[in-house]
Motif scaffolding. Sequence first.
Motif, PDB file in Angstrom:
ATOM      1  N   LEU A 162       2.645  10.662 -11.186  1.00  0.00           N
ATOM      2  CA  LEU A 162       1.807   9.563 -10.834  1.00  0.00           C
ATOM      3  C   LEU A 162       0.795   9.218 -11.668  1.00  0.00           C
ATOM      4  O   LEU A 162      -0.222  10.197 -11.919  1.00  0.00           O
ATOM      5  N   ASP A 163       0.575   8.249 -12.445  1.00  0.00           N
ATOM      6  CA  ASP A 163      -0.481   8.057 -13.548  1.00  0.00           C
ATOM      7  C   ASP A 163      -1.470   7.167 -12.706  1.00  0.00           C
ATOM      8  O   ASP A 163      -1.299   6.814 -11.451  1.00  0.00           O
ATOM      9  N   SER A 164      -2.680   6.691 -13.154  1.00  0.00           N
ATOM     10  CA  SER A 164      -3.661   6.277 -12.239  1.00  0.00           C
ATOM     11  C   SER A 164      -3.422   4.717 -11.732  1.00  0.00           C
ATOM     12  O   SER A 164      -3.734   4.373 -10.648  1.00  0.00           O
ATOM     13  N   THR A 165      -2.132   4.047 -12.608  1.00  0.00           N
ATOM     14  CA  THR A 165      -1.957   2.844 -11.835  1.00  0.00           C
ATOM     15  C   THR A 165      -1.048   3.222 -10.796  1.00  0.00           C
ATOM     16  O   THR A 165      -1.266   2.226  -9.555  1.00  0.00           O
ATOM     17  N   LEU A 166      -0.266   3.924 -10.745  1.00  0.00           N
ATOM     18  CA  LEU A 166       0.754   4.539  -9.500  1.00  0.00           C
ATOM     19  C   LEU A 166      -0.178   4.719  -8.402  1.00  0.00           C
ATOM     20  O   LEU A 166       0.171   4.943  -7.341  1.00  0.00           O
ATOM     21  N   LEU A 167      -1.181   5.643  -8.837  1.00  0.00           N
ATOM     22  CA  LEU A 167      -1.947   6.357  -7.804  1.00  0.00           C
ATOM     23  C   LEU A 167      -2.700   5.132  -6.869  1.00  0.00           C
ATOM     24  O   LEU A 167      -2.734   5.007  -5.919  1.00  0.00           O
ATOM     25  N   GLN A 168      -3.328   4.147  -7.733  1.00  0.00           N
ATOM     26  CA  GLN A 168      -3.834   2.848  -7.033  1.00  0.00           C
ATOM     27  C   GLN A 168      -2.907   2.316  -6.107  1.00  0.00           C
ATOM     28  O   GLN A 168      -3.249   1.879  -5.182  1.00  0.00           O
ATOM     29  N   VAL A 169      -1.548   2.025  -6.651  1.00  0.00           N
ATOM     30  CA  VAL A 169      -0.829   1.436  -5.948  1.00  0.00           C
ATOM     31  C   VAL A 169      -0.357   2.225  -4.425  1.00  0.00           C
ATOM     32  O   VAL A 169      -0.232   1.607  -3.342  1.00  0.00           O
ATOM     33  N   ALA A 170      -0.035   3.644  -4.956  1.00  0.00           N
ATOM     34  CA  ALA A 170      -0.041   4.352  -3.586  1.00  0.00           C
ATOM     35  C   ALA A 170      -1.297   4.053  -2.737  1.00  0.00           C
ATOM     36  O   ALA A 170      -0.856   4.383  -1.534  1.00  0.00           O
ATOM     37  N   SER A 171      -2.323   4.437  -3.207  1.00  0.00           N
ATOM     38  CA  SER A 171      -3.436   4.298  -2.330  1.00  0.00           C
ATOM     39  C   SER A 171      -3.688   3.055  -1.481  1.00  0.00           C
ATOM     40  O   SER A 171      -4.073   3.352  -0.340  1.00  0.00           O
ATOM     41  N   ARG A 172      -3.329   1.773  -2.177  1.00  0.00           N
ATOM     42  CA  ARG A 172      -3.205   0.709  -1.234  1.00  0.00           C
ATOM     43  C   ARG A 172      -2.355   0.714  -0.109  1.00  0.00           C
ATOM     44  O   ARG A 172      -2.756   0.020   1.049  1.00  0.00           O
ATOM     45  N   PHE A 173      -1.342   1.778   0.135  1.00  0.00           N
ATOM     46  CA  PHE A 173      -0.276   1.744   1.012  1.00  0.00           C
ATOM     47  C   PHE A 173      -0.475   2.991   2.030  1.00  0.00           C
ATOM     48  O   PHE A 173      -0.004   3.161   2.701  1.00  0.00           O
ATOM     49  N   LEU A 174      -1.784   3.411   1.584  1.00  0.00           N
ATOM     50  CA  LEU A 174      -2.253   4.550   2.477  1.00  0.00           C
ATOM     51  C   LEU A 174      -3.175   3.927   3.571  1.00  0.00           C
ATOM     52  O   LEU A 174      -4.200   3.136   3.321  1.00  0.00           O
ATOM     53  N   SER A 175      -2.916   4.195   4.961  1.00  0.00           N
ATOM     54  CA  SER A 175      -3.835   3.779   5.651  1.00  0.00           C
ATOM     55  C   SER A 175      -5.291   4.593   6.131  1.00  0.00           C
ATOM     56  O   SER A 175      -5.267   5.756   6.228  1.00  0.00           O
ATOM     57  N   ALA A 176      -6.065   3.804   6.252  1.00  0.00           N
ATOM     58  CA  ALA A 176      -7.563   4.185   6.372  1.00  0.00           C
ATOM     59  C   ALA A 176      -7.468   4.546   7.794  1.00  0.00           C
ATOM     60  O   ALA A 176      -8.527   5.371   8.320  1.00  0.00           O
ATOM     61  N   GLU A 177      -6.778   4.171   8.818  1.00  0.00           N
ATOM     62  CA  GLU A 177      -7.166   4.456  10.112  1.00  0.00           C
ATOM     63  C   GLU A 177      -6.168   5.711  10.536  1.00  0.00           C
ATOM     64  O   GLU A 177      -6.647   6.360  11.487  1.00  0.00           O
ATOM     65  N   LYS A 178      -5.032   5.968   9.994  1.00  0.00           N
ATOM     66  CA  LYS A 178      -4.518   7.290  10.211  1.00  0.00           C
ATOM     67  C   LYS A 178      -5.190   8.674   9.657  1.00  0.00           C
ATOM     68  O   LYS A 178      -5.284   8.544   8.386  1.00  0.00           O
ATOM     69  N   PRO A 179      -5.458   9.346  10.392  1.00  0.00           N
ATOM     70  CA  PRO A 179      -6.174  10.439   9.722  1.00  0.00           C
ATOM     71  C   PRO A 179      -5.719  11.170   8.616  1.00  0.00           C
ATOM     72  O   PRO A 179      -6.533  11.594   7.614  1.00  0.00           O
TER      73      PRO A 179
END
Lengths: 114, 180
Positions: free
Chosen positions: B40-57
């Motif tokens: 996972l390069d920085s671009t993919l990390l950003q994409v993945a991060s967008r799909f991580l919920s900030a509400e689920k611990p």
Amino acid sequence: MSRFEDLLREALRREEPPAGFAGRVMVRMGAAPEKMSRWQAVRRAFEAPRLRWAGAVGLCVLLVGVGLQVHRERETRAEGELAKERLVLALQIAGSKLGLAQAKVLEMSGGRSQ
Amino acid sequence: MRHAICLLLVCSPAFGQALQWPAGLDKLAAKATERVDIALDSTLLQVASRFLSAEKPDEAAVKNLVSGLKGVYVKVFKFDKEGEYSEADLEPVRSQVRGPGWSKIVGVVTRRGGDNTEVYVKLEGDRFAGVAIIAAEPKELTVVLIDGSIDLEQLRMLGGHFGIPKIEVDRKKALKTEPK
């Protein structure tokens, strides 16, 4: 100034049509005046063959555009979900190996102190 | 003179260089019965991060951890029998972490089980700017390269999250598990 105003007034004067004007127009159009709903007016507009084709092509283009957009959004979501799953798995593996290293170090230092 | 040395150090290719996956390791894939390959390069990390919920611990913890990362690379090779890889295969990874800024913080060698674990960190000021983990077992080899600012304790904690027990990672869930 008043001359100019008079000319203007004369030019813009409301003039009533001669008697029977509307009837004569309708006779020349060959159609009796009828009241149309807005929907009927739209339908009537598209009864012309060229407009009908243009409408069909426009609708197709719109449907293809919407379809492509939906497909693109689904693809982006799928890619994002995949990247997320990979990231979580990668960090789990890294975390577990780090935990394993820590456990080994603790085990060894515990054994040494005993 | 001191300034010139500092400048040379900073400008040297090894200093501040992004981690690169050593191509030599990929040849082990042919011998592996099972492998996990995550890059996972920085671009993919950003994409993945967008799909991580900030509400689920759980996901929020990952999102927080990922915010300073530039790349995450993990390779796990599982072999049928022992001796399918050698120390020489690991040399390209070790040579990367021998550069300036890198320190070996853990080096565990178990003669009985033949398990070796090495943890290297890259220090930038008072923070970790990279981690490399080499876990070599007789029938399994795991190499992890993480580029970017990372909290090691937080990373260790993630080892037991998402319903997966600590240490034992369910590799069947690996997206790139390829049984031979």
